[in-house]
Design a protein around this motif. Structure first.
Motif, short mmCIF file in Angstrom:
data_model
loop_
_atom_site.label_atom_id
_atom_site.label_comp_id
_atom_site.label_asym_id
_atom_site.label_seq_id
_atom_site.Cartn_x
_atom_site.Cartn_y
_atom_site.Cartn_z
N ILE A 129 3.90 1.77 1.26
CA ILE A 129 4.78 2.04 2.40
C ILE A 129 5.53 0.77 2.81
CG2 ILE A 129 3.10 1.53 4.25
CD1 ILE A 129 4.24 4.21 5.56
N SER A 176 6.36 7.84 5.88
CA SER A 176 6.25 8.45 4.56
C SER A 176 5.41 9.73 4.59
CB SER A 176 5.62 7.46 3.58
OG SER A 176 5.30 8.09 2.36
N THR A 192 -3.78 -1.65 4.89
CA THR A 192 -2.37 -2.03 4.73
C THR A 192 -2.09 -3.41 5.31
OG1 THR A 192 -1.75 0.32 4.81
CG2 THR A 192 0.00 -1.29 5.18
N ASN A 199 0.82 -1.21 0.00
CA ASN A 199 0.00 0.00 0.00
C ASN A 199 0.86 1.27 0.00
OD1 ASN A 199 -2.40 1.47 0.02
ND2 ASN A 199 -2.65 1.35 2.25
N TYR A 218 1.97 8.61 2.67
CA TYR A 218 1.05 7.64 3.26
C TYR A 218 -0.03 8.36 4.06
CZ TYR A 218 -0.46 3.43 5.80
OH TYR A 218 -1.18 2.38 6.33
N ARG A 219 -1.25 7.81 4.02
CA ARG A 219 -2.36 8.40 4.78
C ARG A 219 -2.52 7.63 6.09
NH1 ARG A 219 -5.83 12.22 4.18
NH2 ARG A 219 -7.92 12.10 5.12
N TYR A 220 -2.28 8.31 7.21
CA TYR A 220 -2.24 7.66 8.51
C TYR A 220 -3.62 7.64 9.18
CZ TYR A 220 2.83 7.85 8.09
OH TYR A 220 4.13 7.68 7.65
N ASN A 232 -6.93 3.20 6.61
CA ASN A 232 -5.83 2.88 5.69
C ASN A 232 -4.83 1.92 6.33
OD1 ASN A 232 -4.70 3.20 3.08
ND2 ASN A 232 -3.16 4.60 3.91
#
Length: 275
Positions: A15, A71, A84, A13, A74-76, A80
């Motif tokens: 990362i 990253s 992942t 995904n 990347y969406r934290y 998500n």
């Protein structure tokens, strides 16, 4: 057979995901472990040797924690992160698992159960984070300020790892240098504070009651009666909102139950899965 341990990295995904794979027999069912906020796979160091007698245990460092990536792209969000972990399972060609999540990791497990209902056979939620809203608008807006990551570092540094550990365990005599160093290691690099800034901005909040009631997986909730981070009344509320759940309370335990009472946690997990 003796336990085999391998450390791996995988690009999932978008990362880099670090995970540890423990198994004593190739045919063993798979058990995924997901840690809490500001933690890593290190928090399961006492539980893994017990679980790996019966399972192939895969302990994942959730981004941006531990040795996983930090990253800017990347969406934290919890949604998500769950996507992942499910992507990692696809990468490993694993269809069904048992899963345990501690604190924030419990939210990820619950998101996984919503996204792919048939993936998790049974779930264990260890003092799971629940009912926390997203950050307030002024904090989210402030996170866009230059160098806000330095404030995050300063804020976390005020308490420090030792102060945080003293808050999450009931018996402070358990805290030693190995424990402090293990929890401190991921914070030696400044990249994590920029990633935590993004997480503060993007985290959508814990699942609402309406979503919890849609989860059909059988869940075991294990709580410490002395938990000051996610108090027992939260666990009682969660047990009421999850349709197929049961709550077990460990007397004399705080928030960090995998560290404080690994044998009791293992015993409850084994009974629950074998039932």
């Amino acid at each position: 057979m003796s336990e085999t341990f391998l450390a791996h990295h995988a690009l999932v995904n978008g990362i880099d995901i670090y995970y540890e794979d423990y198994h004593s027999q190739a045919s063993a069912p798979v058990f995924i472990l997901l840690h809490g906020f500001l933690s890593s796979s290190f928090s399961f160091r006492k539980l893994i040797p017990l679980l790996s007698k019966d399972f192939r245990v895969i302990s994942v460092d959730l981004p941006p924690f531990g040795r996983s990536g930090k990253s800017k792209k990347y969406r934290y969000t919890y949604e998500n992160m769950a996507k992942t972990v499910l992507g990692l399972l696809d990468y490993l060609s694993i269809d069904q698992i048992y899963a345990a999540g501690h604190s924030m990791g419990g939210q990820i497990v619950m998101n996984m159960m919503l996204q792919r209902p048939n993936c998790i056979k049974k779930a264990i939620l260890l003092c799971s984070s629940s009912y926390l809203p997203k950050a307030k608008t002024p904090i989210i807006l402030s996170s866009y300020l230059p160098f806000f990551n330095r404030y995050v570092k300063y804020y976390l540094g005020k308490t420090g790892v030792l102060g945080n550990l003293e808050n999450v365990v009931f018996d402070k005599a358990l805290i030693n240098d190995d424990m402090v160093n293990g929890y401190m290691e991921p914070f030696h690099e400044d990249h994590i504070f920029s990633a935590l800034t993004r997480m503060l901005r993007q985290r959508e909040g814990d699942l609402p009651k309406t979503s919890l009631q849609m989860i059909t997986t059988h869940c075991l909730l294990i709580w410490g009666d002395q938990d000051r981070v996610v108090p027992l009344h939260i666990g009682e509320r969660l047990a009421n909102d999850l349709p197929h759940s049961e709550l077990v309370v460990l007397n004399g335990a705080g928030h960090l139950v995998p560290e404080e009472m690994p044998m009791q946690v293992y015993s409850e997990i084994k009974s629950f899965i074998n039932d």
